[in-house]
Design a protein around this motif. Structure first.
Motif, mmCIF file in Angstrom:
data_model
loop_
_atom_site.group_PDB
_atom_site.id
_atom_site.type_symbol
_atom_site.label_atom_id
_atom_site.label_comp_id
_atom_site.label_asym_id
_atom_site.label_seq_id
_atom_site.Cartn_x
_atom_site.Cartn_y
_atom_site.Cartn_z
ATOM 1 N N UNK A 63 84.705 -4.642 17.041
ATOM 2 C CA UNK A 63 85.759 -4.629 18.066
ATOM 3 C C UNK A 63 86.537 -5.939 17.957
ATOM 4 N N UNK A 64 87.866 -5.849 17.971
ATOM 5 C CA UNK A 64 88.697 -7.018 17.681
ATOM 6 C C UNK A 64 89.791 -7.203 18.723
ATOM 7 N N UNK A 65 90.258 -8.432 18.806
ATOM 8 C CA UNK A 65 91.512 -8.739 19.486
ATOM 9 C C UNK A 65 92.418 -9.351 18.415
ATOM 10 N N UNK A 66 92.957 -8.488 17.561
ATOM 11 C CA UNK A 66 93.720 -8.948 16.409
ATOM 12 C C UNK A 66 95.000 -9.646 16.844
ATOM 13 N N UNK A 67 95.407 -10.614 16.025
ATOM 14 C CA UNK A 67 96.591 -11.409 16.299
ATOM 15 C C UNK A 67 97.676 -11.103 15.270
ATOM 16 N N UNK A 68 98.750 -11.892 15.307
ATOM 17 C CA UNK A 68 99.814 -11.767 14.320
ATOM 18 C C UNK A 68 99.493 -12.513 13.027
ATOM 19 N N UNK A 69 98.363 -13.211 12.988
ATOM 20 C CA UNK A 69 98.024 -14.049 11.842
ATOM 21 C C UNK A 69 97.031 -13.309 10.939
ATOM 22 N N UNK B 47 82.859 19.693 18.694
ATOM 23 C CA UNK B 47 82.614 19.840 17.259
ATOM 24 C C UNK B 47 81.185 19.543 16.850
ATOM 25 N N UNK B 48 80.358 19.125 17.819
ATOM 26 C CA UNK B 48 78.943 18.858 17.572
ATOM 27 C C UNK B 48 78.779 17.869 16.411
ATOM 28 N N UNK B 49 79.463 16.750 16.557
ATOM 29 C CA UNK B 49 79.459 15.678 15.566
ATOM 30 C C UNK B 49 79.198 14.350 16.266
ATOM 31 N N UNK B 50 78.789 13.362 15.493
ATOM 32 C CA UNK B 50 78.797 11.995 15.972
ATOM 33 C C UNK B 50 80.245 11.523 16.051
ATOM 34 N N UNK B 51 80.592 10.786 17.081
ATOM 35 C CA UNK B 51 81.929 10.203 17.200
ATOM 36 C C UNK B 51 81.805 8.694 17.326
ATOM 37 N N UNK B 52 82.526 8.001 16.466
ATOM 38 C CA UNK B 52 82.532 6.542 16.418
ATOM 39 C C UNK B 52 83.908 6.077 16.876
ATOM 40 N N UNK B 53 84.003 5.579 18.099
ATOM 41 C CA UNK B 53 85.273 5.090 18.628
ATOM 42 C C UNK B 53 85.281 3.576 18.599
ATOM 43 N N UNK B 54 86.163 2.994 17.787
ATOM 44 C CA UNK B 54 86.203 1.538 17.645
ATOM 45 C C UNK B 54 87.611 1.047 17.958
ATOM 46 N N UNK B 55 87.715 0.107 18.901
ATOM 47 C CA UNK B 55 89.026 -0.245 19.421
ATOM 48 C C UNK B 55 89.363 -1.716 19.411
ATOM 49 N N UNK B 56 90.649 -1.966 19.570
ATOM 50 C CA UNK B 56 91.152 -3.294 19.882
ATOM 51 C C UNK B 56 90.872 -3.585 21.359
ATOM 52 N N UNK B 57 90.831 -4.883 21.714
ATOM 53 C CA UNK B 57 90.558 -5.251 23.101
ATOM 54 C C UNK B 57 91.355 -6.491 23.489
ATOM 55 N N UNK B 58 91.654 -6.605 24.768
ATOM 56 C CA UNK B 58 92.257 -7.826 25.301
ATOM 57 C C UNK B 58 93.764 -7.891 25.148
ATOM 58 N N UNK B 59 94.315 -9.074 25.379
ATOM 59 C CA UNK B 59 95.762 -9.294 25.310
ATOM 60 C C UNK B 59 96.159 -9.758 23.905
ATOM 61 N N UNK B 60 97.140 -9.065 23.337
ATOM 62 C CA UNK B 60 97.684 -9.422 22.028
ATOM 63 C C UNK B 60 99.028 -10.141 22.181
ATOM 64 N N UNK B 61 99.624 -10.011 23.342
ATOM 65 C CA UNK B 61 100.831 -10.730 23.740
ATOM 66 C C UNK B 61 100.870 -10.664 25.257
ATOM 67 N N UNK B 62 101.905 -11.193 25.865
ATOM 68 C CA UNK B 62 101.963 -11.165 27.324
ATOM 69 C C UNK B 62 102.076 -9.743 27.866
ATOM 70 N N UNK B 63 102.507 -8.785 27.009
ATOM 71 C CA UNK B 63 102.723 -7.425 27.504
ATOM 72 C C UNK B 63 101.861 -6.370 26.813
ATOM 73 N N UNK B 64 101.057 -6.765 25.815
ATOM 74 C CA UNK B 64 100.244 -5.788 25.087
ATOM 75 C C UNK B 64 98.772 -6.041 25.344
ATOM 76 N N UNK B 65 98.145 -5.137 26.104
ATOM 77 C CA UNK B 65 96.720 -5.231 26.389
ATOM 78 C C UNK B 65 96.039 -3.942 25.951
ATOM 79 N N UNK B 66 94.942 -4.085 25.228
ATOM 80 C CA UNK B 66 94.206 -2.913 24.767
ATOM 81 C C UNK B 66 92.834 -2.838 25.440
#
Length: 274
Positions: free
Chosen positions: A14-20, A206-225
């Motif tokens: 799980x990441x809070x990816x940046x512009x870098x 679908x009777x499958x395993x589901x792996x949900x992996x997401x971004x988290x936190x603020x990436x800018x003043x207006x983008x929060x995941x």
């Protein structure tokens, strides 16, 4: 059931990816190292893991599929730590004007074994600080379902907004998927409302395993995941879940559970077209 093995440990970053770019790449390598040392055979990253930015930045970062310094760096990480590495999304070149949002799958030798171009693009107005999201301004629609053999079973690949379209996951099930990856950057607003419900629905249907992996936190003043990466079994139960900070989690994927649940409730044999 997959002929590769019945059980495997899978790791999520799980990441809070940046512009870098280098900051994000270094974090991925650090987490892959940790997870591989803990026995993970497959490691999965979220959508926009290499860069969380804007149209111009994605265009500058984009490479032709299968070539370029960023993809070479990812290949080297997979080979160095001897683990399969699934990159949730990376911008690849579709044309002179448009890109694809592409999921990349590297094996433990660093070979790019397959890729998936996001089919459903997030052109939506959300009641948050960012307001309007228009992925189609930057990206072209993909068109092909992808299921790939890995040490954690037959994996179906999907990206974020795809999860709202149940027919895509039925196609993956028909194609043999035992595990489905949902690499995401769900907004905090839509994530709180729908993320877990949608992931569990896709697992149950679908009777499958589901792996949900997401971004988290603020990436800018207006983008929060939203974060809250999770692993869900074929019965729809959560094995493990993170919160809203960067980090990793892992779980053992037992493919015999797919077979067991499908035997107990053979819904695929009861399906009728209307």
């Amino acid at each position: 059931m997959s002929k590769l093995m019945s059980k495997a440990k899978i790791g999520l970053i799980q990441m809070c990816s940046t512009e870098v770019l280098q900051h994000n790449l270094d974090y991925i390598e650090q987490q892959v190292k940790t997870l591989s040392e803990q026995g993970c055979k497959v490691v999965v990253t979220p959508e926009n893991c290499l860069m969380f930015a804007d149209k111009e930045s994605y265009q500058a970062l984009a490479e032709p599929i299968g070539t370029g310094p960023v993809q070479q760096a990812l290949s080297s990480i997979a080979a160095k730590y001897g683990t399969w590495l699934i990159i949730g999304s990376f911008p690849t070149k579709a044309s002179a004007e448009k890109l694809y949002s592409t999921c990349l799958v590297y094996d433990d030798l660093g070979l790019l074994v397959t890729s998936y171009n996001k089919i459903h693009l997030f052109d939506v107005d959300v009641d948050d600080e960012h307001g309007s999201y228009r992925e189609s301004d930057t990206f072209a629609h993909g068109s092909e379902v992808r299921v790939v053999d890995t040490p954690a079973g037959k994996l179906g690949l999907s990206i974020c907004y795809d999860v709202r379209f149940a027919n895509l996951y039925r196609e993956m099930r028909i194609a043999g998927a035992e595990v489905i990856i949902v690499a995401a950057a769900f907004t905090a607003v839509t994530g709180e409302a729908h993320w877990e419900t949608l992931l569990r629905a896709r697992a149950i249907e679908n009777q499958v395993w589901v792996i949900g992996v997401g971004q988290c936190g603020y990436h800018s003043h207006s983008r929060q995941t939203w974060g809250h990466s999770m692993i869900i079994d074929p019965w729809g139960s959560k094995l493990t879940q993170s919160a809203m900070t960067p980090g990793n989690l892992q779980a053992d994927i037992d493919l015999s559970e797919v077979e067991r649940v499908r035997h107990l409730m053979p819904v695929s044999g009861h399906f009728h077209s209307l």
